[in-house]
Design a protein around this motif. Structure first.
Motif, PDB file in Angstrom:
ATOM      1  N   LEU A  30       0.820  -1.206   0.000  1.00 46.20           N
ATOM      2  CA  LEU A  30       0.000   0.000   0.000  1.00 46.20           C
ATOM      3  C   LEU A  30       0.856   1.259   0.000  1.00 46.20           C
ATOM      4  CD1 LEU A  30      -2.564  -1.388   2.528  1.00 46.20           C
ATOM      5  CD2 LEU A  30      -3.177  -0.583   0.242  1.00 46.20           C
ATOM      6  N   ASN A  31       1.926   1.243   0.791  1.00 44.59           N
ATOM      7  CA  ASN A  31       2.807   2.409   0.843  1.00 44.59           C
ATOM      8  C   ASN A  31       3.562   2.606  -0.466  1.00 44.59           C
ATOM      9  OD1 ASN A  31       2.062   3.004   3.469  1.00 44.59           O
ATOM     10  ND2 ASN A  31       3.854   2.055   4.402  1.00 44.59           N
ATOM     11  N   ALA A  32       4.124   1.524  -1.001  1.00 47.06           N
ATOM     12  CA  ALA A  32       4.930   1.636  -2.210  1.00 47.06           C
ATOM     13  C   ALA A  32       4.089   2.028  -3.424  1.00 47.06           C
ATOM     14  CB  ALA A  32       5.661   0.324  -2.480  1.00 47.06           C
ATOM     15  N   LEU A  33       2.869   1.503  -3.489  1.00 50.06           N
ATOM     16  CA  LEU A  33       1.992   1.826  -4.614  1.00 50.06           C
ATOM     17  C   LEU A  33       1.178   3.099  -4.366  1.00 50.06           C
ATOM     18  CD1 LEU A  33       0.655  -1.722  -5.598  1.00 50.06           C
ATOM     19  CD2 LEU A  33       2.728  -0.541  -6.353  1.00 50.06           C
ATOM     20  N   ARG A  34       1.275   3.613  -3.122  1.00 48.90           N
ATOM     21  CA  ARG A  34       0.571   4.845  -2.725  1.00 48.90           C
ATOM     22  C   ARG A  34      -0.931   4.744  -2.984  1.00 48.90           C
ATOM     23  NH1 ARG A  34       4.828   9.245  -5.286  1.00 48.90           N
ATOM     24  NH2 ARG A  34       6.571   8.774  -3.890  1.00 48.90           N
ATOM     25  N   VAL A  35      -1.506   3.649  -2.509  1.00 50.49           N
ATOM     26  CA  VAL A  35      -2.950   3.469  -2.645  1.00 50.49           C
ATOM     27  C   VAL A  35      -3.654   4.433  -1.693  1.00 50.49           C
ATOM     28  CG1 VAL A  35      -4.867   1.845  -2.408  1.00 50.49           C
ATOM     29  CG2 VAL A  35      -2.647   1.063  -3.304  1.00 50.49           C
ATOM     30  N   GLY A  36      -4.552   5.223  -2.213  1.00 48.21           N
ATOM     31  CA  GLY A  36      -5.230   6.235  -1.412  1.00 48.21           C
ATOM     32  C   GLY A  36      -6.515   5.724  -0.798  1.00 48.21           C
ATOM     33  N   LEU A  37      -6.894   6.336   0.311  1.00 53.30           N
ATOM     34  CA  LEU A  37      -8.144   5.974   0.974  1.00 53.30           C
ATOM     35  C   LEU A  37      -9.352   6.358   0.127  1.00 53.30           C
ATOM     36  CD1 LEU A  37      -7.306   7.070   4.606  1.00 53.30           C
ATOM     37  CD2 LEU A  37      -8.243   4.831   4.005  1.00 53.30           C
ATOM     38  N   GLU A  38     -10.382   5.532   0.235  1.00 54.84           N
ATOM     39  CA  GLU A  38     -11.655   5.857  -0.393  1.00 54.84           C
ATOM     40  C   GLU A  38     -12.319   7.011   0.362  1.00 54.84           C
ATOM     41  OE1 GLU A  38     -10.445   1.700  -0.962  1.00 54.84           O
ATOM     42  OE2 GLU A  38     -10.740   2.930   0.822  1.00 54.84           O
ATOM     43  N   PRO A  39     -13.143   7.836  -0.305  1.00 51.28           N
ATOM     44  CA  PRO A  39     -13.820   8.935   0.388  1.00 51.28           C
ATOM     45  C   PRO A  39     -14.671   8.479   1.564  1.00 51.28           C
ATOM     46  CG  PRO A  39     -13.999   9.207  -1.985  1.00 51.28           C
ATOM     47  CD  PRO A  39     -13.395   7.851  -1.756  1.00 51.28           C
ATOM     48  N   SER A  40     -15.165   7.232   1.518  1.00 45.13           N
ATOM     49  CA  SER A  40     -16.032   6.737   2.591  1.00 45.13           C
ATOM     50  C   SER A  40     -15.262   6.370   3.851  1.00 45.13           C
ATOM     51  CB  SER A  40     -16.823   5.524   2.108  1.00 45.13           C
ATOM     52  OG  SER A  40     -15.926   4.488   1.710  1.00 45.13           O
ATOM     53  N   THR A  41     -13.932   6.285   3.781  1.00 45.44           N
ATOM     54  CA  THR A  41     -13.118   5.939   4.947  1.00 45.44           C
ATOM     55  C   THR A  41     -12.094   7.039   5.188  1.00 45.44           C
ATOM     56  OG1 THR A  41     -13.351   3.578   4.451  1.00 45.44           O
ATOM     57  CG2 THR A  41     -11.611   4.209   5.997  1.00 45.44           C
ATOM     58  N   PRO A  42     -12.379   7.937   6.110  1.00 47.06           N
ATOM     59  CA  PRO A  42     -11.423   9.012   6.385  1.00 47.06           C
ATOM     60  C   PRO A  42     -10.184   8.487   7.078  1.00 47.06           C
ATOM     61  CG  PRO A  42     -13.225   9.068   7.965  1.00 47.06           C
ATOM     62  CD  PRO A  42     -13.583   8.024   6.943  1.00 47.06           C
ATOM     63  N   SER A  43      -9.116   9.237   6.958  1.00 52.10           N
ATOM     64  CA  SER A  43      -7.884   8.890   7.648  1.00 52.10           C
ATOM     65  C   SER A  43      -8.130   8.835   9.149  1.00 52.10           C
ATOM     66  CB  SER A  43      -6.813   9.935   7.342  1.00 52.10           C
ATOM     67  OG  SER A  43      -5.621   9.643   8.028  1.00 52.10           O
ATOM     68  N   HIS A  44      -7.539   7.842   9.813  1.00 53.32           N
ATOM     69  CA  HIS A  44      -7.664   7.772  11.266  1.00 53.32           C
ATOM     70  C   HIS A  44      -7.082   9.034  11.886  1.00 53.32           C
ATOM     71  CE1 HIS A  44      -6.652   6.552  15.407  1.00 53.32           C
ATOM     72  NE2 HIS A  44      -7.776   5.859  15.316  1.00 53.32           N
ATOM     73  N   SER A  45      -7.650   9.439  12.994  1.00 48.87           N
ATOM     74  CA  SER A  45      -7.272  10.712  13.606  1.00 48.87           C
ATOM     75  C   SER A  45      -5.789  10.801  13.917  1.00 48.87           C
ATOM     76  CB  SER A  45      -8.089  10.944  14.876  1.00 48.87           C
ATOM     77  OG  SER A  45      -7.901   9.895  15.808  1.00 48.87           O
ATOM     78  N   ALA A  46      -5.140   9.660  14.243  1.00 48.62           N
ATOM     79  CA  ALA A  46      -3.711   9.697  14.572  1.00 48.62           C
ATOM     80  C   ALA A  46      -2.890  10.128  13.366  1.00 48.62           C
ATOM     81  CB  ALA A  46      -3.245   8.327  15.050  1.00 48.62           C
ATOM     82  N   PHE A  47      -3.344   9.780  12.164  1.00 52.67           N
ATOM     83  CA  PHE A  47      -2.668  10.242  10.955  1.00 52.67           C
ATOM     84  C   PHE A  47      -3.146  11.648  10.600  1.00 52.67           C
ATOM     85  CE2 PHE A  47      -2.036   5.694  10.525  1.00 52.67           C
ATOM     86  CZ  PHE A  47      -0.769   5.613   9.969  1.00 52.67           C
TER      87      PHE A  47
END
Length: 202
Positions: A179-196
């Motif tokens: 996921l990191n190497a391919l830089r897969v982005g989050l879907e709009p329905s799943t926001p980034s966790h607050s810690a990030f």
């Protein structure tokens, strides 16, 4: 402990996806028929439609992921503790953010998820949970588990469970790396966790 000497929670410089997410209509007929029902019901469509660029790899990997997520001999909450601590230490925003949601459905409390950011030495873990999280931290830092910690784990887990611990951690480390190497982005329905989102991971 942090993996291979990296700073815990260190964020990666990120741009857009290295492999743009495919649309279903761009897939070959067999892959489209296989993925269409899964994409329609899955909150993780972006990873599925990225891996679909390599159908043979996707079909080889997904049964293993299915095992380590849902079929191990560990409790579902323990699987989630491993996944959350692994993906936090690997700075995998996509996987951690999704599993922060999944983990609550599988029985973890919100405060447990927050403690996964802090690690094995945070207050509030049971003796068994603390040993489990120490194992994750050792695997990511050293690619190994020392004899004293292994003996402690063996007081809580049988041989199949001990093997599952290693494979869940290793499997989700691979997922985080992908996921990191391919830089897969989050879907709009799943926001980034607050810690990030709050910059704790910076």
């Amino acid at each position: 402990m942090t993996p291979h000497g990296t700073k815990e929670g260190q964020s990666m410089a990120r741009g857009g996806p290295r492999l743009p997410v495919l649309r279903l209509e761009e897939l070959d007929e067999v892959t489209r028929a296989e993925l269409a029902p899964r994409v329609a019901s899955s909150p993780t469509a972006n990873i599925l439609l990225t891996l679909a660029r390599h159908p043979q790899l996707m079909r080889s990997w997904t049964p293993f992921v299915g095992y380590i997520f849902a079929e191990t001999h560990l409790e579902p909450t323990e699987v989630e503790l491993i996944i959350l601590r692994t993906t936090w230490l690997c700075r995998a925003e996509y996987e951690f953010s999704h599993h922060a949601v999944i983990a609550q459905r599988r029985g973890l409390a919100a405060e447990d998820i927050d403690r996964c950011v802090q690690g094995a030495e945070a207050a509030g873990w049971s003796v068994r949970q603390r040993a489990l999280l120490r194992a994750v931290e050792a695997l990511l830092a050293e690619d190994n588990i020392g004899d004293p910690l292994w003996a402690e784990l063996a007081g809580h887990y049988d041989m199949r469970q001990l093997m599952d611990i290693v494979f869940v951690c290793g499997g989700y480390r691979l997922a985080a790396m992908t996921l990191n190497a391919l830089r897969v982005g989050l879907e709009p329905s799943t926001p980034s966790h607050s810690a990030f989102a709050s910059g704790v991971a910076a």
